[in-house]
Design a protein around this motif. Structure first.
Motif, PDB file in Angstrom:
ATOM      1  N   MET A   1       0.521  -1.187   0.083  1.00 10.43           N
ATOM      2  CA  MET A   1      -0.135  -0.341  -0.245  1.00 10.43           C
ATOM      3  C   MET A   1       0.632   1.109   0.057  1.00 10.43           C
ATOM      4  O   MET A   1       2.391   1.107  -0.017  1.00 10.43           O
ATOM      5  N   TYR A   2       0.005   2.350  -0.251  1.00  9.56           N
ATOM      6  CA  TYR A   2       0.085   3.499   0.070  1.00  9.56           C
ATOM      7  C   TYR A   2      -0.030   4.571  -0.215  1.00  9.56           C
ATOM      8  O   TYR A   2      -1.396   4.819  -0.433  1.00  9.56           O
ATOM      9  N   ASP A   3      -0.039   5.843  -0.118  1.00  7.50           N
ATOM     10  CA  ASP A   3      -0.722   6.865   0.111  1.00  7.50           C
ATOM     11  C   ASP A   3       0.175   8.319  -0.668  1.00  7.50           C
ATOM     12  O   ASP A   3      -0.721   9.068   0.538  1.00  7.50           O
ATOM     13  N   TRP A   4       0.769   8.441  -1.360  1.00  8.93           N
ATOM     14  CA  TRP A   4       1.354   9.595  -1.958  1.00  8.93           C
ATOM     15  C   TRP A   4       2.462  10.485  -0.981  1.00  8.93           C
ATOM     16  O   TRP A   4       2.575  11.610  -0.519  1.00  8.93           O
ATOM     17  N   GLU A   5       1.910   9.660   0.498  1.00 13.68           N
ATOM     18  CA  GLU A   5       3.053  10.875   1.408  1.00 13.68           C
ATOM     19  C   GLU A   5       4.003   8.901   2.488  1.00 13.68           C
ATOM     20  O   GLU A   5       4.158   8.431   2.026  1.00 13.68           O
ATOM     21  N   ALA A   6       4.490   9.562   3.321  1.00 15.77           N
ATOM     22  CA  ALA A   6       5.677   8.744   4.013  1.00 15.77           C
ATOM     23  C   ALA A   6       4.637   8.484   5.498  1.00 15.77           C
ATOM     24  O   ALA A   6       5.050   8.601   6.538  1.00 15.77           O
ATOM     25  N   VAL A   7       3.487   9.346   5.411  1.00 14.56           N
ATOM     26  CA  VAL A   7       2.560   9.130   7.086  1.00 14.56           C
ATOM     27  C   VAL A   7       1.512   8.071   6.832  1.00 14.56           C
ATOM     28  O   VAL A   7       0.739   8.458   5.404  1.00 14.56           O
ATOM     29  N   ILE A   8       1.088   7.745   7.740  1.00 18.72           N
ATOM     30  CA  ILE A   8      -0.454   7.370   7.784  1.00 18.72           C
ATOM     31  C   ILE A   8      -1.299   7.520   8.639  1.00 18.72           C
ATOM     32  O   ILE A   8      -1.087   7.780   9.405  1.00 18.72           O
ATOM     33  N   GLU A   9      -2.721   7.930   8.328  1.00 14.34           N
ATOM     34  CA  GLU A   9      -3.776   8.617   9.529  1.00 14.34           C
ATOM     35  C   GLU A   9      -4.752   7.091   9.426  1.00 14.34           C
ATOM     36  O   GLU A   9      -4.786   6.791   8.380  1.00 14.34           O
TER      37      GLU A   9
ATOM     38  N   VAL B   1       9.971   7.859   7.365  1.00 14.92           N
ATOM     39  CA  VAL B   1      10.317   7.058   7.089  1.00 14.92           C
ATOM     40  C   VAL B   1      10.911   6.037   8.195  1.00 14.92           C
ATOM     41  O   VAL B   1      10.315   5.086   7.726  1.00 14.92           O
ATOM     42  N   ALA B   2      12.152   6.974   8.694  1.00 14.29           N
ATOM     43  CA  ALA B   2      11.909   5.947  10.059  1.00 14.29           C
ATOM     44  C   ALA B   2      10.994   5.330  10.878  1.00 14.29           C
ATOM     45  O   ALA B   2      11.060   4.273  11.115  1.00 14.29           O
ATOM     46  N   ASN B   3       9.541   6.139  11.146  1.00 13.04           N
ATOM     47  CA  ASN B   3       8.962   5.736  11.979  1.00 13.04           C
ATOM     48  C   ASN B   3       8.555   5.175  10.832  1.00 13.04           C
ATOM     49  O   ASN B   3       7.548   3.815  11.605  1.00 13.04           O
TER      50      ASN B   3
ATOM     51  N   LYS C   1       9.414   1.765  11.252  1.00 14.80           N
ATOM     52  CA  LYS C   1       8.857   0.751  13.127  1.00 14.80           C
ATOM     53  C   LYS C   1       7.463  -0.191  13.178  1.00 14.80           C
ATOM     54  O   LYS C   1       7.391  -0.790  13.725  1.00 14.80           O
ATOM     55  N   ASP C   2       6.674   0.728  12.214  1.00 13.47           N
ATOM     56  CA  ASP C   2       5.383   0.316  12.693  1.00 13.47           C
ATOM     57  C   ASP C   2       4.464  -0.279  10.997  1.00 13.47           C
ATOM     58  O   ASP C   2       3.726  -1.305  11.441  1.00 13.47           O
ATOM     59  N   TYR C   3       5.499  -0.848  10.141  1.00 11.04           N
ATOM     60  CA  TYR C   3       4.901  -1.323   8.663  1.00 11.04           C
ATOM     61  C   TYR C   3       6.501  -2.159   8.046  1.00 11.04           C
ATOM     62  O   TYR C   3       7.665  -1.625   8.408  1.00 11.04           O
ATOM     63  N   LYS C   4       6.183  -3.288   7.520  1.00 11.38           N
ATOM     64  CA  LYS C   4       7.080  -4.244   6.503  1.00 11.38           C
ATOM     65  C   LYS C   4       7.621  -2.175   5.734  1.00 11.38           C
ATOM     66  O   LYS C   4       6.485  -2.273   5.165  1.00 11.38           O
ATOM     67  N   VAL C   5       8.901  -2.027   5.428  1.00 12.34           N
ATOM     68  CA  VAL C   5       9.398  -0.945   4.453  1.00 12.34           C
ATOM     69  C   VAL C   5      10.571  -1.321   4.171  1.00 12.34           C
ATOM     70  O   VAL C   5      11.096  -1.845   4.648  1.00 12.34           O
TER      71      VAL C   5
END
Length: 273
Positions: free
Chosen positions: A60-68, A96-98, A101-105
């Motif tokens: 998945m992606y959301d055109w940014e580096a943070v998911i709300e 990106v670092a955060n 921590k929360d997802y596989k990247v």
């Protein structure tokens, strides 16, 4: 009951379970969800929950580096640096670092449609894009796979393939693991296949199609032809329809959800199945 009878019934039950169990296609892994960070006050990640029972969807992606909000579990997340504007670059490395921590990247995406001004494009010159890519994206190359800027299928000296050719030439010392295409046109599958083949042959790298859509015609029928084809091409690594959000009357595109945003529509079902 005899041991022989017990064994027979056990094998019969096992056979029934095997036949009933869903089987993933060999191509599973390419299909992803592009969703808006926000949609009319709703966190776009909410819509990903509607795809939780579809094994084809893996990223998945959301055109940014943070998911709300809270996306469906188990999907890899791909951060994207939309442009070189401050609202994108400020905190990019930390975001990106955060996310890691929360997802596989494992991958990151560079700028969104720098060859287009308006319509979500980042409107960047090749030189500005190269400078920003080297500053913000290239430092991640030691740990992540790097995508090129995503370009439109526009035809012109500073559009689409031509824009990306200039970028790749000017950024020859950059690590670019895969090139990224967008495609919007009528429902002619042959045109879609021909364009992506040309895209691949131009750059001789794996291809991601992070946005595609049908502007006129039968989208479900189009998908039923192009999805198996993309799954069969070893050089197409990933793809995502635009987008996992409620369809609106204001757009010529059909998104993956109905207007209420509470179920997949015919396009969503064709894409996810």
């Amino acid at each position: 009951m005899s041991i022989k009878s017990t064994l027979f019934l056990g094998l019969a039950a096992l056979s029934a379970m095997t036949e009933a169990a869903p089987t993933k296609r060999a191509s599973a892994g390419k299909r992803g969800l592009a969703f808006p960070k926000q949609n009319n006050g709703v966190a776009g990640s909410t819509y990903t929950q509607l795809f939780k029972n579809y094994d084809q969807i893996t990223w998945m992606y959301d055109w940014e580096a943070v998911i709300e909000g809270t996306p469906v579990t188990g999907l890899e997340y791909v951060p994207l640096l939309h442009s070189n504007e401050d609202w994108c670059t400020a905190g990019w490395s930390a975001n990106v670092a955060n996310a890691q921590k929360d997802y596989k990247v494992s991958h990151v995406l560079s700028f969104n449609e720098p060859d287009q001004c308006g319509g979500g494009g980042s409107c960047m010159s090749v030189s500005d894009a190269v400078t920003a890519h080297k500053k913000y994206i290239q430092p991640l190359a030691s740990s992540l796979k790097i995508g090129s800027p995503a370009v439109t299928n526009g035809d012109g000296e500073a559009k689409g393939i031509n824009w990306l050719k200039s970028f790749v030439s000017a950024c020859s010392d950059c690590q670019i693991d895969f090139v990224v295409a967008h495609y919007y046109a009528w429902d002619k599958a042959a045109d879609f296949k021909a364009y992506l083949t040309k895209f691949h042959e131009t750059f001789n790298k794996p291809v991601w199609v992070t946005e595609f859509g049908v502007t006129e015609g039968d989208a479900p029928t189009f998908l039923k032809e192009v999805l198996p084809w993309m799954d069969q091409q070893s050089w197409i690594e990933r793809y995502a329809w635009h987008m996992a959000a409620p369809t609106t009357s204001e757009s010529s595109l059909k998104y993956l959800l109905n207007e209420a945003g509470n179920a997949l529509n015919d396009v969503g079902t064709a894409f996810a199945s």
